[in-house]
Design an enzyme around this catalytic site. Structure first.
Site, mmCIF file in Angstrom:
data_model
loop_
_atom_site.group_PDB
_atom_site.id
_atom_site.type_symbol
_atom_site.label_atom_id
_atom_site.label_comp_id
_atom_site.label_asym_id
_atom_site.label_seq_id
_atom_site.Cartn_x
_atom_site.Cartn_y
_atom_site.Cartn_z
ATOM 1 N N THR A 376 54.639 -17.244 26.782
ATOM 2 C CA THR A 376 54.094 -18.207 27.716
ATOM 3 C C THR A 376 53.574 -19.447 26.995
ATOM 4 O OG1 THR A 376 53.455 -16.379 29.115
ATOM 5 C CG2 THR A 376 52.307 -18.450 29.473
ATOM 6 N N GLY A 459 50.099 -12.680 28.435
ATOM 7 C CA GLY A 459 50.353 -11.453 29.188
ATOM 8 C C GLY A 459 49.116 -10.892 29.872
#
Length: 566
Positions: A376, A459
């Site tokens: 991410t 996460g």
């Protein structure tokens, strides 16, 4: 085994040097740098060149939203290990003109022709992590155009031009990204996934090393198509046909019609008040409200008196996390398919009842509350007009599914892995449904005014990271940079939205810099303590000082990027 764990703890406590300021004369010992302070605009990203692209857009008269899109496009090229146009996007925007927050859910849905029965017939109890089956509709591009249509000032062609130029001319690969490319790309190639070597290596075999000049002309062409044809070029044009044909050739189900039907959704951000500050997240299908539940639970304790890094604080934080994440596993899902009991989950009364389960002296096990109800990248930008955007974008599992459509220059996400295949759960797989999502942007207001735009990627760690940033600043009095540099706490284990359950107490991971006395006391309180690299996310933040009328920027010392302003 127990003696071995104790030995490792002693070894790490002696050999791991704490984060320190290298003889800085101000700030906490773990602070890596000062905050960046500027009047006109600020950009914080995980790559220095992406930060500079955002500043260039701001200086050209673009809005914070224009700059964020430009930076995100640049990161999709330069940090494909964390994001790209094959993934999804979420954003929270402070619009200075209307004086309000807007939320955008830019996540994609599952293929309409893929059913739960298919997985049953194949004997699967979990959706695979790689390959065509976990690929859901990539929502990032539509997210860009929705944001731009509402808040953009410059034409999209100008916004995407820096990323196009870098993709064509090349850029030097940074240290951390080179490390992750070196781990990921050879693995995908060994799995036999097509087009990976052509897209992510220099010589057809080896991923770029630190300092190597890397180009991606195929991605440049994709960006050019978006600049010329808008979002329909991606979802209804040739790009959509290439994606759909490729996935179906690989044995998947994503279709042209799935892509053509995609839409982002403007949503109302939700909040809780934590000691006078309103902390905002987006509602599910993301996990942002877990951070709010955590803060509600912890507001009932005097964390300031416990002290940062104390065993009492870490114990209460971990126990609150375990309580909140059991609710996450049971109730968080696409709200078009499941009636998530948001009001109850975020109420102070519910938090008080759940808090009563926590033993202040010993680690416990928990289940979800009973409620009647149906890798991410993160970046943030602020502009001269007072607009601020908190944006997060990802393919999941680093680079994604391994599925690289030919000639397009990007990998598709594997978010579909996060559905449950157990019938009757909130997050059970259904056609046309958005999966549970880990990526979450955050925002804080004070007395109805913008205060802080921030995020922490990583996460399941993300809600824990969000809560720690808020607690570090509000309870422990840290600066914006210190709050991100402070050693972090991560708890793994417990039930999951994918249907897995864990009857253990899980494991507490502690970043270096916390004293061994704390570790020893946590073990006595029943916690399993361990260490790990790379699980503590990446932080970016912008704080607005309304009195001095300046922006403060902070970036993540655990990533390659930085904050910059003008």
């Amino acid at each position: 085994m127990k003696r071995q764990c104790i030995f490792l703890l002693l070894f790490f406590s002696i050999t791991m040097a704490p984060l320190q300021a290298q003889d800085r004369v101000t700030g906490r010992a773990f602070a890596t740098r000062s905050e960046v302070i500027a009047q006109n605009g600020m950009a914080c990203t995980s790559h220095p060149l992406a930060t500079q692209v955002a500043l260039d857009i701001l200086k050209a008269g673009g809005s914070a939203i224009d700059a964020a899109i430009a930076a995100n496009a640049t990161l999709g090229l330069m940090e494909p290990t964390g994001c790209g146009v094959g993934g999804d996007l979420f954003a929270i925007v402070w619009d200075a003109g209307s004086g309000q927050l807007y939320g955008l859910n830019g996540s994609g849905r599952s293929p309409k022709s893929l059913t739960l029965d298919y997985f049953k017939k194949e004997g699967m109890d979990k959706i695979p992590a790689l390959g065509p089956l976990p690929v859901s509709v990539p929502g990032a591009v539509d997210g860009w155009f929705e944001l731009h249509g509402k808040f953009g000032k410059l034409p999209m062609k100008e916004v995407l031009q820096p990323a196009i130029a870098y993709a064509e001319q090349g850029f030097p690969v940074t240290e951390l990204i080179a490390y992750y490319l070196g781990r990921s790309v050879p693995y995908y190639i060994r799995q036999g996934f097509p087009n990976v070597a052509e897209t992510y290596t220099i010589d057809g075999a080896n991923p770029p090393q630190k300092g190597d000049i890397f180009k991606n002309p195929a991605l440049a062409n994709t960006y050019k198509a978006l600049a010329a044809g808008g979002r329909d070029a991606f979802y209804k044009g040739e790009i959509a046909r290439v994606i759909a044909d490729f996935i179906q050739e690989q044995g998947g189900f994503l279709s042209y019609d799935d892509l053509a039907a995609h839409r982002s959704e403007w949503v109302e951000p939700v909040s809780v008040n934590y000691r006078g500050y309103d902390v905002w997240e987006l509602p599910p299908n993301g996990q942002g409200i877990a951070a709010l539940q955590l803060l509600n639970l912890l507001e009932g304790y005097d964390l300031k008196s416990m002290g940062f890094g104390s065993p009492e604080y870490i114990h209460h934080f971990v126990e609150a996390k375990k309580v909140a994440f059991e609710d996450r596993a049971r109730y968080y899902a696409d709200m078009d398919f499941y009636d998530v009991p948001l009001d109850t989950l975020l109420s102070k009364e519910y938090a008080a009842a759940r808090r009563a389960l926590i033993n202040p002296n010993y680690a416990g096990r928990y289940s979800a509350g009973e409620i009647s109800a149906g890798e991410t990248i993160y970046l943030t930008v602020a502009d001269q007009f007072g607009n601020m955007i908190s944006l997060i974008q990802s393919n999941y599992r680093g680079m994604g599914s391994g599925m690289v459509p030919p000639g397009l220059g990007f990998m598709l996400q594997d978010r579909g892995e996060l559905f449950s295949l157990q019938e009757g759960q909130a997050n059970t797989y259904e056609p046309g449904k958005r999966p549970f999502h880990t990526i979450i942007p955050a925002f804080v207001t004070k007395d109805g005014k913008p205060f802080l735009s921030f995020g922490v990627m990583g996460g399941d760690f993300q809600p824990q990271g969000h809560a720690q940033i808020i607690i570090n600043m509000i309870d422990f009095g840290m600066s914006l940079q210190e709050a991100g540099d402070a050693p972090r706490i991560d708890h793994s284990g417990g039930s999951s939205p994918t249907g897995q359950t864990d009857e253990s107490r899980g494991e507490v991971h502690l970043e270096s810099g916390l004293p061994y006395e704390t570790i020893r006391q946590l073990m006595r309180m029943g916690h399993q303590v361990g260490f790990a690299n790379g699980i503590y996310g990446g932080y970016q933040a912008i704080l607005y000082d309304a009195e001095k009328k300046v922006y403060y920027g902070a970036s993540e010392s655990r990533k390659d990027g930085h904050a910059a302003g003008y």
